[in-house]
Enzyme design. Structure first.
Site, PDB file in Angstrom:
ATOM      1  N   CYS A   1       0.832  -1.301   0.059  1.00 44.79           N
ATOM      2  CA  CYS A   1       0.007   0.035   0.049  1.00 44.79           C
ATOM      3  C   CYS A   1       0.752   1.160  -0.399  1.00 44.79           C
ATOM      4  O   CYS A   1       0.783   1.930  -0.715  1.00 44.79           O
ATOM      5  CB  CYS A   1      -1.293   0.255   0.932  1.00 44.79           C
ATOM      6  SG  CYS A   1      -2.165  -1.283   1.402  1.00 44.79           S
TER       7      CYS A   1
ATOM      8  N   HIS B   1      -3.364   5.949   4.454  1.00 37.86           N
ATOM      9  CA  HIS B   1      -1.876   5.947   4.169  1.00 37.86           C
ATOM     10  C   HIS B   1      -0.620   6.159   4.221  1.00 37.86           C
ATOM     11  O   HIS B   1       0.677   5.297   3.425  1.00 37.86           O
ATOM     12  CB  HIS B   1      -1.973   3.977   3.702  1.00 37.86           C
ATOM     13  CG  HIS B   1      -1.540   3.011   4.689  1.00 37.86           C
ATOM     14  ND1 HIS B   1      -1.665   1.902   3.741  1.00 37.86           N
ATOM     15  CD2 HIS B   1      -0.899   3.185   5.726  1.00 37.86           C
ATOM     16  CE1 HIS B   1      -0.721   1.025   4.874  1.00 37.86           C
ATOM     17  NE2 HIS B   1      -0.816   1.294   6.044  1.00 37.86           N
TER      18      HIS B   1
END
Length: 558
Positions: free
Chosen positions: A97, A153
């Protein structure tokens, strides 16, 4: 008769237009607003030359998990958008991610931002380095309104790390890598739990209504499009949480997938069906509010799928978190009325870092000479079918990942220590060193039983101590034939290229966890905990204490 013919023609045209606008719509769909977005485009006047940019990033979608790659999961929206646009069939991202998101937003490889190891953990005092210029910041410079909806993130330990401080006019979404789709609650470890839904810089408690995140994010996108003036350029970054674990979906999306025995695959299929419908509703909103004709829609997964969580990368090797093709080769396409070669397939090399210079150039922005990018402007490659300016990709060099036990400088011909995890692509060749990660091929049959069944997986056994692999990816995209012993000169060339890249690397940023990150100390919310004022106070106190000690010592000496 002539009048009747004209009226009949207009009637037919309006039917065709309405039918196209209503394409793929369903009742009560993912993020569907009242009125169902079936109105005609308002007369917004002549569009500006700067296109509206809509970047949709899916999370953990496997290479096979789209209809046009042969999946049993139905994705009619993605299939149609891709078929009418340009499919990217030699498109690469990063295996996890944070790395993919950081490279998208900076146009730089991980080794140039210090994020080359793993992901940013919720409790780490870490974020995308503040000295990196971001894509939304560059677009704002040339008049774009910039909005982010979904998963960030990229770190949040300081307020300066938040999306609204990194170029976005507005932010609605989550800061962490995962969480409950309904409650937006996340536990990083036992007792370290908190709420993770934000609107701009504050916890979005008002939105804590138990709405499934895919639908909630789509509704937010619709609100943004409805309130913005389509004559002014907009950059909309939609980073859906789906189809990342936990595997959750509204009940009605399971309807077509009851026959899938594997519970993880069944849930994953329902999640992807909901995501596909949500993207349909985003597309309808672009049409309704007058953006579509001057828009560029880019769709991408952030990494490969995770078979243990229902994702499939077949026939590619490996999975999320690995540098095999299954971890880094992604589903991707561009859909836009501005494309010259619509309905085509691009097999030229494209990487996620390329979006930064490509989109800034399309937006008529300037790329500063002192910004050393790793991405290339690939718009002509995608739109016109020209050759890609890109000939290589540094997939990564991770100096602190678990070292391969049998790796050595000798195995790397004195050029490279093959204990280090690394991967590079140059033209047709791909080289991996160290420990590349889980390397099975996971065919569709692996999902046929109620539970995960690794007996169906294809594995390859190699001699003990192997730490170098070489593949001709063009001829062997499934990485079945290792050519490292047959082409030692090619291995040496790629090892030298790795060594050259490594000389430009910055130190790894991967700090230990900070106990002050505990949401219990922050009102039960995951959010910034590091305060510059506290640091200054501590330093001031220490300076004061040092002065007192010095004066006492002087008195004693006297």
């Amino acid at each position: 008769r002539m009048v009747a013919a004209v009226l009949a023609g207009l009637s037919l045209l309006s039917l065709l237009t309405c039918g196209y606008l209503a394409w793929g719509s369903r009742r009560g769909g993912a993020g569907e607003a009242p009125g169902n977005l079936l109105g005609e485009e308002p007369a917004a006047g002549a569009p500006r030359s700067q296109p509206h940019i809509i970047f949709i990033l899916a999370d953990d979608q496997g290479f096979r998990d789209v209809g046009y790659h042969g999946s049993e999961i139905r994705t009619p929206t993605l299939d149609k958008l891709a078929a009418e646009g340009v499919k990217l069939e030699n498109y690469y991202v990063q295996p996890m991610c944070t790395p993919s998101r950081s490279q998208l937003i900076t146009g730089k490889y991980q080794i140039h931002t210090g994020l080359q190891h793993s992901i940013i953990r919720p409790t780490q005092p870490n974020c995308l380095p503040l000295d990196n210029v971001t894509l939304p910041q560059k677009l704002k410079e040339v008049g774009y309104s910039t909005h982010m909806v979904g998963k960030w993130h990229l770190g949040f330990y300081r307020r300066e790390c938040m999306p609204t401080q990194r170029g976005f006019d507005s932010f609605f979404g989550s800061l962490l890598g995962s969480g409950d789709y309904y409650t937006h609650f996340k536990c990083d470890s036992p007792g370290i739990c908190g709420y993770d839904l934000y609107e701009n810089d504050n916890a979005a408690w008002d939105h804590d209504n138990g709405i499934y995140s895919t639908q909630m994010y789509t509704q937010k996108v619709q609100q943004i499009l409805a309130s913005h003036n389509p004559r002014k350029p907009i950059f909309l970054y939609i980073a859906y949480q789906a189809v990342h674990s936990p595997l959750q979906a509204p009940g009605r999306y399971f309807e077509h997938y009851r026959s899938i025995n594997n519970i993880n695959r069944r849930r994953y299929a329902a999640m992807l069906a909901c995501l596909d419908e949500a993207i349909n509703n985003v597309t309808l909103a672009l049409r309704k509010y007058g953006y579509y004709e001057n828009s560029i829609i880019i769709y991408s997964s952030d990494n490969g799928g995770q078979p243990m969580a229902g994702g499939s990368n077949w026939p590619l090797r490996g999975s999320k978190g690995t540098y095999w093709e299954g971890g880094i080769r992604a589903v991707g396409f561009v859909h836009s009325p501005l494309l010259k070669n619509k309905g085509s397939v691009c097999k030229e090399l494209v990487h996620i870092t390329d979006w930064f210079p490509t989109l800034i150039t399309l937006a008529e922005g300037q790329i500063d000479e002192d910004i050393q990018l790793d991405g290339y402007d690939v718009w002509e490659t995608i739109s016109e079918g020209r050759r890609s300016p890109r000939v290589d990709i540094l997939h990564n060099i991770d100096p602190i990942y678990t070292k391969a036990k049998n790796g050595s400088w000798a195995a790397g011909y004195g050029i490279w220590n093959t204990a280090i995890q690394s991967a590079i692509r140059v033209n047709h060749w791909k080289l991996l060193t160290g420990n590349p990660g889980y390397s099975d091929w996971v065919p569709p049959q692996a999902f046929s039983n109620a539970g995960p069944n690794r007996w169906h997986n294809e594995r390859v056994s190699w001699s003990a101590g192997k730490t170098v692999w070489l593949f001709n990816i063009t001829a062997d995209p499934y990485e079945r034939v290792d050519l490292s012993a047959r082409h030692p000169e090619v291995v040496k060339q790629l090892l030298r290229r790795l060594s050259q890249f490594n000389k430009t690397a910055v130190p790894v940023r991967y700090p230990p966890k900070d106990p002050r990150s505990n949401p219990k100390l922050n009102g039960g919310v995951w959010g910034p905990w590091f305060k510059e004022d506290e640091k200054k106070k501590k330093s001031d106190k220490s300076k004061g204490a040092n002065k007192q000690k010095k004066s006492k010592n002087r008195k004693k000496a006297n």
